[in-house]
Design a protein around this motif. Structure first.
Motif, PDB file in Angstrom:
ATOM      1  N   TYR A 131       0.827  -1.205   0.000  1.00 67.76           N
ATOM      2  CA  TYR A 131       0.000   0.000   0.000  1.00 67.76           C
ATOM      3  C   TYR A 131       0.861   1.254   0.000  1.00 67.76           C
ATOM      4  O   TYR A 131       0.447   2.301  -0.473  1.00 67.76           O
ATOM      5  CB  TYR A 131      -0.936  -0.005   1.205  1.00 67.76           C
ATOM      6  CG  TYR A 131      -0.214   0.032   2.536  1.00 67.76           C
ATOM      7  CD1 TYR A 131       0.069   1.231   3.169  1.00 67.76           C
ATOM      8  CD2 TYR A 131       0.206  -1.144   3.147  1.00 67.76           C
ATOM      9  CE1 TYR A 131       0.747   1.267   4.375  1.00 67.76           C
ATOM     10  CE2 TYR A 131       0.880  -1.133   4.351  1.00 67.76           C
ATOM     11  CZ  TYR A 131       1.151   0.074   4.962  1.00 67.76           C
ATOM     12  OH  TYR A 131       1.837   0.092   6.154  1.00 67.76           O
ATOM     13  N   GLU A 132       2.091   1.156   0.506  1.00 72.88           N
ATOM     14  CA  GLU A 132       3.003   2.292   0.492  1.00 72.88           C
ATOM     15  C   GLU A 132       4.038   2.179  -0.623  1.00 72.88           C
ATOM     16  O   GLU A 132       4.254   3.134  -1.374  1.00 72.88           O
ATOM     17  CB  GLU A 132       3.713   2.432   1.834  1.00 72.88           C
ATOM     18  CG  GLU A 132       4.745   3.565   1.852  1.00 72.88           C
ATOM     19  CD  GLU A 132       5.397   3.761   3.211  1.00 72.88           C
ATOM     20  OE1 GLU A 132       6.483   4.380   3.254  1.00 72.88           O
ATOM     21  OE2 GLU A 132       4.818   3.327   4.223  1.00 72.88           O
ATOM     22  N   GLN A 133       4.698   1.021  -0.759  1.00 70.79           N
ATOM     23  CA  GLN A 133       5.781   0.909  -1.743  1.00 70.79           C
ATOM     24  C   GLN A 133       5.259   1.038  -3.174  1.00 70.79           C
ATOM     25  O   GLN A 133       5.926   1.647  -4.019  1.00 70.79           O
ATOM     26  CB  GLN A 133       6.542  -0.397  -1.540  1.00 70.79           C
ATOM     27  CG  GLN A 133       7.377  -0.406  -0.266  1.00 70.79           C
ATOM     28  CD  GLN A 133       8.353  -1.569  -0.187  1.00 70.79           C
ATOM     29  OE1 GLN A 133       8.335  -2.491  -1.006  1.00 70.79           O
ATOM     30  NE2 GLN A 133       9.227  -1.529   0.810  1.00 70.79           N
ATOM     31  N   VAL A 134       4.071   0.515  -3.455  1.00 71.65           N
ATOM     32  CA  VAL A 134       3.504   0.699  -4.797  1.00 71.65           C
ATOM     33  C   VAL A 134       3.080   2.152  -4.984  1.00 71.65           C
ATOM     34  O   VAL A 134       3.296   2.749  -6.042  1.00 71.65           O
ATOM     35  CB  VAL A 134       2.332  -0.264  -5.044  1.00 71.65           C
ATOM     36  CG1 VAL A 134       1.703  -0.001  -6.416  1.00 71.65           C
ATOM     37  CG2 VAL A 134       2.808  -1.714  -4.962  1.00 71.65           C
ATOM     38  N   ALA A 135       2.480   2.747  -3.945  1.00 73.04           N
ATOM     39  CA  ALA A 135       2.099   4.158  -4.041  1.00 73.04           C
ATOM     40  C   ALA A 135       3.314   5.052  -4.275  1.00 73.04           C
ATOM     41  O   ALA A 135       3.216   6.096  -4.931  1.00 73.04           O
ATOM     42  CB  ALA A 135       1.364   4.593  -2.772  1.00 73.04           C
ATOM     43  N   ARG A 136       4.470   4.656  -3.757  1.00 74.73           N
ATOM     44  CA  ARG A 136       5.703   5.418  -3.983  1.00 74.73           C
ATOM     45  C   ARG A 136       6.322   5.141  -5.352  1.00 74.73           C
ATOM     46  O   ARG A 136       7.238   5.856  -5.750  1.00 74.73           O
ATOM     47  CB  ARG A 136       6.714   5.110  -2.891  1.00 74.73           C
ATOM     48  CG  ARG A 136       6.358   5.673  -1.521  1.00 74.73           C
ATOM     49  CD  ARG A 136       7.516   5.500  -0.548  1.00 74.73           C
ATOM     50  NE  ARG A 136       7.204   5.976   0.789  1.00 74.73           N
ATOM     51  CZ  ARG A 136       7.320   7.245   1.170  1.00 74.73           C
ATOM     52  NH1 ARG A 136       7.733   8.173   0.316  1.00 74.73           N
ATOM     53  NH2 ARG A 136       7.026   7.595   2.414  1.00 74.73           N
ATOM     54  N   THR A 174       0.544   9.838   4.105  1.00 73.97           N
ATOM     55  CA  THR A 174      -0.583   9.260   4.844  1.00 73.97           C
ATOM     56  C   THR A 174      -1.117   8.036   4.105  1.00 73.97           C
ATOM     57  O   THR A 174      -2.299   7.945   3.778  1.00 73.97           O
ATOM     58  CB  THR A 174      -1.690  10.306   5.026  1.00 73.97           C
ATOM     59  OG1 THR A 174      -2.079  10.812   3.727  1.00 73.97           O
ATOM     60  CG2 THR A 174      -1.218  11.457   5.891  1.00 73.97           C
ATOM     61  N   PHE A 175      -0.231   7.074   3.857  1.00 71.86           N
ATOM     62  CA  PHE A 175      -0.590   5.933   3.014  1.00 71.86           C
ATOM     63  C   PHE A 175      -1.637   5.032   3.656  1.00 71.86           C
ATOM     64  O   PHE A 175      -2.382   4.365   2.952  1.00 71.86           O
ATOM     65  CB  PHE A 175       0.666   5.119   2.689  1.00 71.86           C
ATOM     66  CG  PHE A 175       1.702   5.887   1.927  1.00 71.86           C
ATOM     67  CD1 PHE A 175       1.528   6.170   0.581  1.00 71.86           C
ATOM     68  CD2 PHE A 175       2.839   6.353   2.551  1.00 71.86           C
ATOM     69  CE1 PHE A 175       2.468   6.886  -0.131  1.00 71.86           C
ATOM     70  CE2 PHE A 175       3.798   7.073   1.849  1.00 71.86           C
ATOM     71  CZ  PHE A 175       3.611   7.345   0.502  1.00 71.86           C
ATOM     72  N   ALA A 176      -1.650   4.970   4.966  1.00 72.26           N
ATOM     73  CA  ALA A 176      -2.574   4.063   5.652  1.00 72.26           C
ATOM     74  C   ALA A 176      -3.376   4.798   6.715  1.00 72.26           C
ATOM     75  O   ALA A 176      -3.687   4.233   7.763  1.00 72.26           O
ATOM     76  CB  ALA A 176      -1.804   2.898   6.265  1.00 72.26           C
ATOM     77  N   ASP A 177      -3.735   6.075   6.452  1.00 66.36           N
ATOM     78  CA  ASP A 177      -4.564   6.770   7.425  1.00 66.36           C
ATOM     79  C   ASP A 177      -5.928   6.092   7.498  1.00 66.36           C
ATOM     80  O   ASP A 177      -6.458   5.589   6.514  1.00 66.36           O
ATOM     81  CB  ASP A 177      -4.713   8.248   7.046  1.00 66.36           C
ATOM     82  CG  ASP A 177      -5.507   8.453   5.769  1.00 66.36           C
ATOM     83  OD1 ASP A 177      -6.690   8.812   5.874  1.00 66.36           O
ATOM     84  OD2 ASP A 177      -4.938   8.236   4.670  1.00 66.36           O
ATOM     85  N   TYR A 186      -6.359   5.116  -0.403  1.00 65.67           N
ATOM     86  CA  TYR A 186      -5.424   6.220  -0.634  1.00 65.67           C
ATOM     87  C   TYR A 186      -5.516   6.611  -2.109  1.00 65.67           C
ATOM     88  O   TYR A 186      -4.980   5.936  -2.983  1.00 65.67           O
ATOM     89  CB  TYR A 186      -4.023   5.750  -0.269  1.00 65.67           C
ATOM     90  CG  TYR A 186      -2.910   6.757  -0.430  1.00 65.67           C
ATOM     91  CD1 TYR A 186      -2.567   7.614   0.610  1.00 65.67           C
ATOM     92  CD2 TYR A 186      -2.156   6.807  -1.606  1.00 65.67           C
ATOM     93  CE1 TYR A 186      -1.505   8.513   0.487  1.00 65.67           C
ATOM     94  CE2 TYR A 186      -1.104   7.699  -1.743  1.00 65.67           C
ATOM     95  CZ  TYR A 186      -0.786   8.544  -0.699  1.00 65.67           C
ATOM     96  OH  TYR A 186       0.264   9.428  -0.837  1.00 65.67           O
ATOM     97  N   LEU A 187      -6.244   7.686  -2.396  1.00 66.71           N
ATOM     98  CA  LEU A 187      -6.481   8.131  -3.767  1.00 66.71           C
ATOM     99  C   LEU A 187      -5.678   9.384  -4.056  1.00 66.71           C
ATOM    100  O   LEU A 187      -5.553  10.269  -3.209  1.00 66.71           O
ATOM    101  CB  LEU A 187      -7.965   8.406  -3.993  1.00 66.71           C
ATOM    102  CG  LEU A 187      -8.890   7.196  -3.831  1.00 66.71           C
ATOM    103  CD1 LEU A 187     -10.343   7.643  -3.864  1.00 66.71           C
ATOM    104  CD2 LEU A 187      -8.624   6.155  -4.908  1.00 66.71           C
ATOM    105  N   MET A 417      -7.546  -3.241  -4.005  1.00 70.34           N
ATOM    106  CA  MET A 417      -7.487  -1.913  -3.432  1.00 70.34           C
ATOM    107  C   MET A 417      -6.564  -2.093  -2.224  1.00 70.34           C
ATOM    108  O   MET A 417      -6.961  -2.630  -1.184  1.00 70.34           O
ATOM    109  CB  MET A 417      -8.855  -1.402  -3.006  1.00 70.34           C
ATOM    110  CG  MET A 417      -9.678  -0.803  -4.138  1.00 70.34           C
ATOM    111  SD  MET A 417     -10.355  -2.042  -5.274  1.00 70.34           S
ATOM    112  CE  MET A 417     -11.530  -1.031  -6.175  1.00 70.34           C
ATOM    113  N   LEU A 418      -5.310  -1.697  -2.367  1.00 72.50           N
ATOM    114  CA  LEU A 418      -4.302  -2.101  -1.387  1.00 72.50           C
ATOM    115  C   LEU A 418      -4.550  -1.497  -0.014  1.00 72.50           C
ATOM    116  O   LEU A 418      -4.108  -2.049   0.997  1.00 72.50           O
ATOM    117  CB  LEU A 418      -2.913  -1.751  -1.917  1.00 72.50           C
ATOM    118  CG  LEU A 418      -2.534  -2.480  -3.218  1.00 72.50           C
ATOM    119  CD1 LEU A 418      -1.144  -2.060  -3.688  1.00 72.50           C
ATOM    120  CD2 LEU A 418      -2.603  -3.995  -3.055  1.00 72.50           C
ATOM    121  N   SER A 419      -5.273  -0.380   0.049  1.00 69.35           N
ATOM    122  CA  SER A 419      -5.676   0.150   1.343  1.00 69.35           C
ATOM    123  C   SER A 419      -6.646  -0.801   2.040  1.00 69.35           C
ATOM    124  O   SER A 419      -6.629  -0.942   3.270  1.00 69.35           O
ATOM    125  CB  SER A 419      -6.334   1.524   1.189  1.00 69.35           C
ATOM    126  OG  SER A 419      -5.406   2.488   0.752  1.00 69.35           O
TER     127      SER A 419
END
Length: 432
Positions: A131-136, A174-177, A186-187, A417-419
């Protein structure tokens, strides 16, 4: 989305790194920090993660039925792992920490080796704190080439994603707020499509390989300046080409289209506020040699035909904002259970045909992904529909899928939806 920022970002020519072909069937990927210009050149660049100095990482091209080796070096200051999404590979190569492999720790290298059994469009991405590494930015295209390629003038990959960014070009961390995890995920407020070519000719016949690499965003996609057909979904060839209309791609889903270029090409995400441009593809010159002809069917995948289902299981999606209560200890749950447990959701004998009813008892859509297999979506009339590895189930709806579990091992089954996955919507199956 911020309309000004979105439209401005699409004005950049976003070209994917050159495809990488295996040297002696060995690819080398280094996960590392990179800098990418996501906003216009007048705005700051963005610190991200990627592979081999780029985001997205290099496109990997390989041949069906031939073993490939991929050495992944971890140049990050945290662990990682890489999942080869949609490939029906050996279980120990699937890239899921704690289920199929250990973490690749900083400065370590792990060698993956597998034989891709199906031609088509796939992709690779981090599967650790994904959810974070792909978003980055830890993502890239993976293409298994056709033994007999279709008659096209260009074969162009189109990889789409979105990012939540500040005006200084930095990614929001705020990848996992809790609010995002409990809602749509996380959009981003900036989205782009990266293309492997920057121009075509009028009259060209082009294969576009469309990949939704976003962590949570569903892309309703429209392509202007073309006329053609959809020929494959999630890497699997359709029995007959399908008229090209608006496509809806959930996170991780892919679609191959073959089109004739009729004018300037634009890729738009359709929203309630109108069309948002993801990318433009310049048209320069004319192809005067191309003669009109029907779009041919791609080679059919070599999958076992389903038999009579010996088990019928139900997987109910539960929780989230405005959702009902459940007994899991996270925000989301499958069948009242959150996150991976010691016991699998289902246990199957190799070659067993299983029907699974996916029930979305929540207020949000979910893209359910099964590792190591493809499955048939079952139509309203009970007939077998499209072959997918990820299926989109809208809020309040249900869908049956039928899968021949012919690939032994422990396989992840989760919302892509990785979140939602980090919020609890993940389980696993065992194939003996």
């Amino acid at each position: 989305m911020n309309r000004r920022k979105f439209l401005a970002s699409a004005s950049i020519t976003a070209v994917l790194p050159m495809p990488t072909f295996a040297a002696e069937d060995i690819f080398r990927l280094r996960a590392e920090a990179v800098v990418q210009q996501l906003l216009p050149e007048s705005d700051p660049a963005t610190a991200m993660l990627g592979f081999n100095g780029s985001m997205p990482g290099p496109e990997l091209r390989m041949r069906r039925g031939e073993r490939v080796t991929i050495e992944v070096e971890n140049g990050l200051d945290e662990g990682t792992a890489v999942h080869w999404h949609g490939i029906r590979l050996e279980n120990q190569m699937d890239g899921v920490p704690m289920l199929t492999q250990n973490l690749i720790n900083p400065s370590e290298t792990l060698t993956y080796s597998f034989v891709p059994p199906d031609a088509g469009t796939y992709w690779y991405h981090s599967h650790y704190i994904s959810y974070e590494q792909v978003a980055r930015g830890m993502m890239g295209a993976l293409i298994v080439e056709d033994e007999t390629p279709p008659d096209v003038d260009q074969d162009i990959t189109v990889l789409m994603s979105d990012w939540r960014m500040s005006e200084d070009g930095s990614l929001s961390d705020t990848f996992a707020d809790r609010h995002s995890v409990a809602h749509g995920g996380y959009l981003g407020n900036v989205a782009r499509a990266f293309l492997s070519s920057d121009q075509v000719r009028s009259g060209d016949r082009v294969r576009f390989r469309l990949i939704n690499a976003a962590t949570n965003r569903i892309f309703p996609l429209s392509i202007s300046g073309v006329s053609g057909s959809v020929v494959a979904l999630d890497g699997m060839a359709l029995a007959e080409p399908r008229p090209l209309a608006e496509l809806v791609l959930a996170p991780a889903q892919r679609a191959d289209v073959i089109v004739d270029i009729t004018g300037p090409v634009g890729f738009d995400m359709m929203t309630r506020q109108g069309a948002y441009r993801l990318a433009d593809l310049a048209v320069s010159g004319s192809n005067t040699l191309r003669q009109p002809q029907p779009i041919a069917v791609l080679a059919a995948p070599d999958l076992q035909t389903p038999g009579e289902a010996t088990q019928h299981l139900t997987l109910t999606m539960m929780g989230g904002a405005m959702g009902g209560r459940h007994d899991g200890d996270n925000i989301w749950a499958f069948n009242n259970v959150s996150d991976l447990q010691d016991d699998p959701f289902g246990s199957f004998e190799r070659g067993e045909t299983v029907r699974i009813t996916l029930v979305n008892d929540t207020s949000f859509p979910h893209g359910i992904h099964l590792h190591g297999h493809h499955f048939y979506e079952v139509g309203a009339d009970g007939a077998l529909g499209d072959l997918r590895d990820t299926t989109l189930v809208d809020a309040g709806e249900s869908r049956d899928i039928i899968c021949v579990f012919d690939n032994p091992g422990r396989w992840l089954l989760h919302c892509h939806m990785l979140s939602h996955a980090v919020g609890g919507m993940r389980t696993w199956v065992n194939v003996a």
